[in-house]
Write a protein that holds these residues in place. Structure first.
Motif, PDB file in Angstrom:
ATOM      1  N   GLN A 236       0.829  -1.194   0.000  1.00  0.00           N
ATOM      2  CA  GLN A 236       0.000   0.000   0.000  1.00  0.00           C
ATOM      3  C   GLN A 236       0.874   1.259   0.000  1.00  0.00           C
ATOM      4  N   PRO A 237       0.270   2.423  -0.267  1.00  0.00           N
ATOM      5  CA  PRO A 237       1.049   3.666  -0.253  1.00  0.00           C
ATOM      6  C   PRO A 237       1.665   3.929   1.122  1.00  0.00           C
ATOM      7  N   VAL A 238       2.914   4.354   1.118  1.00  0.00           N
ATOM      8  CA  VAL A 238       3.640   4.674   2.348  1.00  0.00           C
ATOM      9  C   VAL A 238       4.256   6.053   2.182  1.00  0.00           C
ATOM     10  N   PHE A 239       4.028   6.922   3.159  1.00  0.00           N
ATOM     11  CA  PHE A 239       4.570   8.273   3.128  1.00  0.00           C
ATOM     12  C   PHE A 239       5.450   8.486   4.358  1.00  0.00           C
ATOM     13  N   MET A 240       6.562   9.175   4.143  1.00  0.00           N
ATOM     14  CA  MET A 240       7.536   9.366   5.226  1.00  0.00           C
ATOM     15  C   MET A 240       7.832  10.854   5.384  1.00  0.00           C
ATOM     16  N   HIS A 241       7.707  11.324   6.604  1.00  0.00           N
ATOM     17  CA  HIS A 241       7.934  12.734   6.937  1.00  0.00           C
ATOM     18  C   HIS A 241       9.105  12.771   7.905  1.00  0.00           C
ATOM     19  N   ILE A 242      10.211  13.372   7.495  1.00  0.00           N
ATOM     20  CA  ILE A 242      11.479  13.237   8.210  1.00  0.00           C
ATOM     21  C   ILE A 242      12.015  14.601   8.635  1.00  0.00           C
ATOM     22  N   GLY A 243      12.376  14.721   9.913  1.00  0.00           N
ATOM     23  CA  GLY A 243      13.085  15.912  10.388  1.00  0.00           C
ATOM     24  C   GLY A 243      14.566  15.791  10.052  1.00  0.00           C
ATOM     25  N   ALA A 244      15.096  16.755   9.322  1.00  0.00           N
ATOM     26  CA  ALA A 244      16.480  16.676   8.845  1.00  0.00           C
ATOM     27  C   ALA A 244      17.490  16.638   9.978  1.00  0.00           C
ATOM     28  N   GLN A 245      17.111  17.191  11.151  1.00  0.00           N
ATOM     29  CA  GLN A 245      18.034  17.240  12.283  1.00  0.00           C
ATOM     30  C   GLN A 245      17.788  16.110  13.293  1.00  0.00           C
ATOM     31  N   ASP A 246      17.101  15.062  12.864  1.00  0.00           N
ATOM     32  CA  ASP A 246      16.822  13.932  13.756  1.00  0.00           C
ATOM     33  C   ASP A 246      18.131  13.281  14.190  1.00  0.00           C
ATOM     34  N   GLU A 247      18.380  13.283  15.497  1.00  0.00           N
ATOM     35  CA  GLU A 247      19.595  12.671  16.036  1.00  0.00           C
ATOM     36  C   GLU A 247      19.298  11.340  16.733  1.00  0.00           C
ATOM     37  N   THR A 248      18.051  10.868  16.634  1.00  0.00           N
ATOM     38  CA  THR A 248      17.663   9.587  17.219  1.00  0.00           C
ATOM     39  C   THR A 248      17.592   8.498  16.150  1.00  0.00           C
ATOM     40  N   GLY A 271      15.314  21.917   9.721  1.00  0.00           N
ATOM     41  CA  GLY A 271      15.169  22.608  10.999  1.00  0.00           C
ATOM     42  C   GLY A 271      14.410  21.846  12.058  1.00  0.00           C
ATOM     43  N   LEU A 272      13.992  20.612  11.766  1.00  0.00           N
ATOM     44  CA  LEU A 272      13.213  19.828  12.719  1.00  0.00           C
ATOM     45  C   LEU A 272      13.958  18.549  13.084  1.00  0.00           C
ATOM     46  N   GLY A 273      13.705  18.054  14.306  1.00  0.00           N
ATOM     47  CA  GLY A 273      14.391  16.871  14.793  1.00  0.00           C
ATOM     48  C   GLY A 273      13.478  15.657  14.863  1.00  0.00           C
ATOM     49  N   HIS A 274      13.775  14.773  15.814  1.00  0.00           N
ATOM     50  CA  HIS A 274      13.029  13.522  15.923  1.00  0.00           C
ATOM     51  C   HIS A 274      11.572  13.749  16.311  1.00  0.00           C
ATOM     52  N   LEU A 275      11.309  14.816  17.044  1.00  0.00           N
ATOM     53  CA  LEU A 275       9.941  15.139  17.456  1.00  0.00           C
ATOM     54  C   LEU A 275       9.364  16.231  16.556  1.00  0.00           C
ATOM     55  N   ALA A 276       9.592  16.090  15.259  1.00  0.00           N
ATOM     56  CA  ALA A 276       9.177  17.113  14.297  1.00  0.00           C
ATOM     57  C   ALA A 276       7.690  17.411  14.372  1.00  0.00           C
ATOM     58  N   HIS A 277       6.875  16.372  14.612  1.00  0.00           N
ATOM     59  CA  HIS A 277       5.421  16.572  14.642  1.00  0.00           C
ATOM     60  C   HIS A 277       4.980  17.372  15.862  1.00  0.00           C
ATOM     61  N   GLU A 278       5.805  17.398  16.910  1.00  0.00           N
ATOM     62  CA  GLU A 278       5.496  18.223  18.072  1.00  0.00           C
ATOM     63  C   GLU A 278       6.046  19.635  17.907  1.00  0.00           C
ATOM     64  N   GLN A 279       7.120  19.770  17.171  1.00  0.00           N
ATOM     65  CA  GLN A 279       7.668  21.094  16.884  1.00  0.00           C
ATOM     66  C   GLN A 279       6.791  21.851  15.893  1.00  0.00           C
ATOM     67  N   ASP A 280       6.260  21.145  14.911  1.00  0.00           N
ATOM     68  CA  ASP A 280       5.455  21.770  13.861  1.00  0.00           C
ATOM     69  C   ASP A 280       4.169  20.970  13.646  1.00  0.00           C
ATOM     70  N   PRO A 281       3.253  21.022  14.611  1.00  0.00           N
ATOM     71  CA  PRO A 281       2.025  20.223  14.485  1.00  0.00           C
ATOM     72  C   PRO A 281       1.150  20.643  13.315  1.00  0.00           C
ATOM     73  N   GLU A 282       1.084  21.948  13.032  1.00  0.00           N
ATOM     74  CA  GLU A 282       0.232  22.397  11.933  1.00  0.00           C
ATOM     75  C   GLU A 282       0.746  21.871  10.595  1.00  0.00           C
ATOM     76  N   GLY A 283       2.065  21.987  10.381  1.00  0.00           N
ATOM     77  CA  GLY A 283       2.633  21.505   9.124  1.00  0.00           C
ATOM     78  C   GLY A 283       2.521  19.997   8.995  1.00  0.00           C
ATOM     79  N   THR A 284       2.700  19.273  10.105  1.00  0.00           N
ATOM     80  CA  THR A 284       2.602  17.822  10.069  1.00  0.00           C
ATOM     81  C   THR A 284       1.167  17.377   9.798  1.00  0.00           C
ATOM     82  N   ALA A 285       0.199  18.031  10.435  1.00  0.00           N
ATOM     83  CA  ALA A 285      -1.208  17.699  10.192  1.00  0.00           C
ATOM     84  C   ALA A 285      -1.570  17.940   8.727  1.00  0.00           C
ATOM     85  N   ALA A 286      -1.086  19.044   8.164  1.00  0.00           N
ATOM     86  CA  ALA A 286      -1.358  19.332   6.757  1.00  0.00           C
ATOM     87  C   ALA A 286      -0.748  18.260   5.853  1.00  0.00           C
TER      88      ALA A 286
END
Length: 294
Positions: A236-248, A271-286
């Motif tokens: 099935q379709p798989v989408f990946m949203h990655i924070g470039a600064q993820d150190e985990t 500009g986002l890390g491992h918790l990118a969805h918490e840093q940018d919830p609006e962008g992640t939800a979109a």
């Protein structure tokens, strides 16, 4: 064995501070007492948080996603207010089986499954093993689909197993987390900086010895090699949203996973890390809503 020494967090002690507490309920399924938040209407969307976190991780996304979906966000077994469950419930297959029982109890077949880090691994396992999830759109946020390299692999294996077997480890870790600035320092090592509410919530869970023991036990039971070997079978379709600064979970692992998946697309967020969805919830939800509509 440790359930009576390390019980789940007390809901009454934290309810007043918990995001979206009005949407919380407790559900018995698969030998586990689940803490679940459910809100919205429409097709089902399942949110699976990562190791050491809880469904509070989705606090910034829930209102937006609930405008389009029936959103279900549980605490994983051994985390926050959900019990540890029976023997084996904290392994990758065990968590997936527990979630299948929960979804049956809730009468929900998710059209979309969103997983962060280890939560994405659970989502992929469900897609491979359960017919009910084999047609769901999968969205991995900084997904941990491949074994971690170096020290991280050791921490998720032998070290975690030793810590989980030592009854003092969880207590000592929780004491350390309660010290001022400790959790902020730990989270900074993931490449993410959170607001005051995020720091408070992580401090609450990580300074609770029951939660910490559940996390250590999960890490000790975690095995990703069988999942990694079968990623190519996910159709099935798989989408990946990655924070470039993820150190985990290094972004390089996301590229490797993407190459193994037949129908995968990857987006890197600067500009986002491992918790990118918490840093940018609006962008992640979109992003989730865009992927869900494809």
């Amino acid at each position: 064995m440790f359930e009576r020494f390390y019980p789940s967090m007390s809901w009454s002690a934290h309810q007043a501070h918990w995001p979206h507490a009005a949407h919380s309920r407790f559900v018995q399924a698969g030998g586990i007492q689940w803490h679940v938040q459910s809100l919205g209407q429409g097709p089902g969307l399942l949110l699976l948080h990562g190791t050491g976190s809880g469904n509070f991780s989705w606090r910034g996304l829930l209102p937006t996603l609930a405008e389009h979906f029936t959103v279900v966000a549980p605490d994983l077994p051994g985390h926050a207010f959900t019990s540890r469950g029976p023997e084996g419930a904290l392994s990758l297959p065990g968590m997936a089986e527990g979630l299948r029982a929960l979804l049956l109890q809730l009468k929900l077949t998710p059209q979309v499954i969103v997983g962060h880090s280890a939560g994405a691994a659970i989502a992929a396992h469900m897609a491979l093993h359960f017919d009910s999830a084999s047609r769901s759109t999968l969205i991995g946020l900084n997904p941990a689909w491949l074994p971690l390299p170096g020290l991280a692999s050791w921490l998720f294996g032998p070290a975690a197993k030793l810590a989980a077997l030592n009854p003092l480890s969880a207590w000592a870790t929780a004491k350390m987390a309660a010290k001022p600035g400790a959790v902020a320092d730990w989270l900074s090592r993931t490449g993410s900086a959170l607001d005051a509410q995020g720091l408070d919530l992580y401090t609450r869970v990580l300074s609770d010895s029951g939660h910490v023991h559940g996390v250590l036990s999960m890490m000790a039971a975690w095995r990703l090699k069988p999942l990694a070997a079968r990623l190519h079978e996910i159709r099935q379709p798989v989408f990946m949203h990655i924070g470039a600064q993820d150190e985990t979970v290094p972004p390089a692992l996301a590229h490797q996973a993407c190459a193994r998946l037949p129908r995968a697309a990857l987006q890197i967020q600067d500009g986002l890390g491992h918790l990118a969805h918490e840093q940018d919830p609006e962008g992640t939800a979109a992003y989730i809503l865009r992927c869900a509509s494809l």
